[in-house]
Design a protein around this motif. Structure first.
Motif, PDB file in Angstrom:
ATOM      1  N   ASP A 125      32.244  -2.686  -5.000  1.00  0.00           N
ATOM      2  CA  ASP A 125      32.676  -3.713  -5.960  1.00  0.00           C
ATOM      3  C   ASP A 125      33.593  -4.726  -5.280  1.00  0.00           C
ATOM      4  O   ASP A 125      33.446  -5.941  -5.447  1.00  0.00           O
ATOM      5  CB  ASP A 125      33.425  -3.075  -7.122  1.00  0.00           C
ATOM      6  CG  ASP A 125      32.505  -2.513  -8.192  1.00  0.00           C
ATOM      7  OD1 ASP A 125      31.322  -2.901  -8.220  1.00  0.00           O
ATOM      8  OD2 ASP A 125      32.972  -1.685  -8.994  1.00  0.00           O
ATOM      9  N   ASN A 142      29.106  -4.755 -10.493  1.00  0.00           N
ATOM     10  CA  ASN A 142      29.319  -3.872 -11.639  1.00  0.00           C
ATOM     11  C   ASN A 142      29.922  -4.694 -12.781  1.00  0.00           C
ATOM     12  O   ASN A 142      30.858  -5.428 -12.577  1.00  0.00           O
ATOM     13  CB  ASN A 142      30.283  -2.743 -11.242  1.00  0.00           C
ATOM     14  CG  ASN A 142      30.121  -1.534 -12.119  1.00  0.00           C
ATOM     15  OD1 ASN A 142      29.241  -1.506 -12.976  1.00  0.00           O
ATOM     16  ND2 ASN A 142      30.953  -0.538 -11.916  1.00  0.00           N
ATOM     17  N   ASN A 147      23.854  -3.672 -14.828  1.00  0.00           N
ATOM     18  CA  ASN A 147      24.385  -3.720 -13.474  1.00  0.00           C
ATOM     19  C   ASN A 147      25.066  -2.417 -13.088  1.00  0.00           C
ATOM     20  O   ASN A 147      25.045  -2.021 -11.933  1.00  0.00           O
ATOM     21  CB  ASN A 147      25.371  -4.883 -13.340  1.00  0.00           C
ATOM     22  CG  ASN A 147      24.677  -6.219 -13.192  1.00  0.00           C
ATOM     23  OD1 ASN A 147      23.487  -6.260 -12.880  1.00  0.00           O
ATOM     24  ND2 ASN A 147      25.400  -7.300 -13.413  1.00  0.00           N
ATOM     25  N   SER A 148      25.705  -1.766 -14.039  1.00  0.00           N
ATOM     26  CA  SER A 148      26.350  -0.483 -13.753  1.00  0.00           C
ATOM     27  C   SER A 148      25.319   0.555 -13.338  1.00  0.00           C
ATOM     28  O   SER A 148      25.542   1.342 -12.409  1.00  0.00           O
ATOM     29  CB  SER A 148      27.128   0.002 -14.975  1.00  0.00           C
ATOM     30  OG  SER A 148      28.180  -0.890 -15.283  1.00  0.00           O
ATOM     31  N   ALA A 151      24.220  -0.338  -9.889  1.00  0.00           N
ATOM     32  CA  ALA A 151      25.249   0.011  -8.913  1.00  0.00           C
ATOM     33  C   ALA A 151      25.228   1.500  -8.615  1.00  0.00           C
ATOM     34  O   ALA A 151      25.434   1.913  -7.470  1.00  0.00           O
ATOM     35  CB  ALA A 151      26.622  -0.406  -9.423  1.00  0.00           C
TER      36      ALA A 151
END
Length: 214
Positions: A125, A142, A147-148, A151
């Motif tokens: 990050d 993130n 996106n999390s 990631a």
């Protein structure tokens, strides 16, 4: 690196500036099998860890580089290279002379500490944010749910590490052995439009010599 006292860079603050401005690093390991392994990754300073007289870096490698480097099992040499370029003797004076190469570089050594997946994700990050923050519409690793999830997949393909530098050797060779008028001519050529022009090297020479100008 050849030891030249007049070009030695010894202040931690100057090394951290060099890293901050030139974050693309070469990682070199000497493995237990006697092989030399080299890889290239961006690094950032971990300024939340250690004191003002300590250099701590964080980054990651993509799998399987952690196995190739035997990361965490022995010392790692990390090389940072700043501005550099060819210096013609024609930029000096009429006296016979040989060409040279001006450069600034640091060799940093330490044993990497491997990070947990959670901390690796935080480092990823920070790496992304560090570079994206300069853009008008930064893309974050993130943030949204999608996106999390992305990631989480990315972190499985990387191994994060923290490197506490135990020793370093650095050199800042910027024509310190030349008179000021020659230095100013070199800077002028580097700022020009010739085949060896390099404004970034010119700026580094100005910083080294305390020369003002464009």
């Amino acid at each position: 690196m050849r030891h030249t006292p007049s070009f030695a860079l010894t202040e931690v603050a100057e090394i951290t500036r060099l890293i901050r401005e030139n974050p693309w690093a070469t990682l070199v390991s000497h493995t237990d099998a006697g092989e030399l392994v080299a890889s290239h990754y961006p690094v950032i300073l971990d300024e939340t860890t250690g004191g003002t007289d300590e250099i701590v870096l964080v980054s990651h490698v993509g799998r399987p580089d952690e196995r190739l480097h035997e990361l965490g099992r022995h010392e790692l040499l990390l090389i940072i290279r700043g501005p550099h370029g060819y210096i013609s003797p024609g930029w000096y004076d009429a006296n016979p002379a040989v060409p040279t190469w001006n450069f600034v570089t640091a060799h940093l050594t330490g044993t990497p500490e491997l990070l947990s997946d959670d901390e690796n994700l935080r480092v990823l990050d920070r790496l992304v944010d560090h570079f994206e923050d300069l853009l008008p519409e930064p893309r974050r690793l993130n943030g949204t749910v999608a996106n999390s999830e992305y990631a989480a997949r990315i972190v499985q393909g990387t191994v994060g590490f923290r490197l506490r530098v135990t020793r370093f050797t650095a050199k800042n060779k910027m024509s310190q052995n030349r008179p000021l008028e020659t230095v100013e001519r070199i800077i002028g050529e580097l700022d020009g439009d010739g085949p060896y022009a390099s404004p970034t090297l010119a700026a580094e020479m100005r910083r080294t010599h305390g020369v003002t100008g464009a």
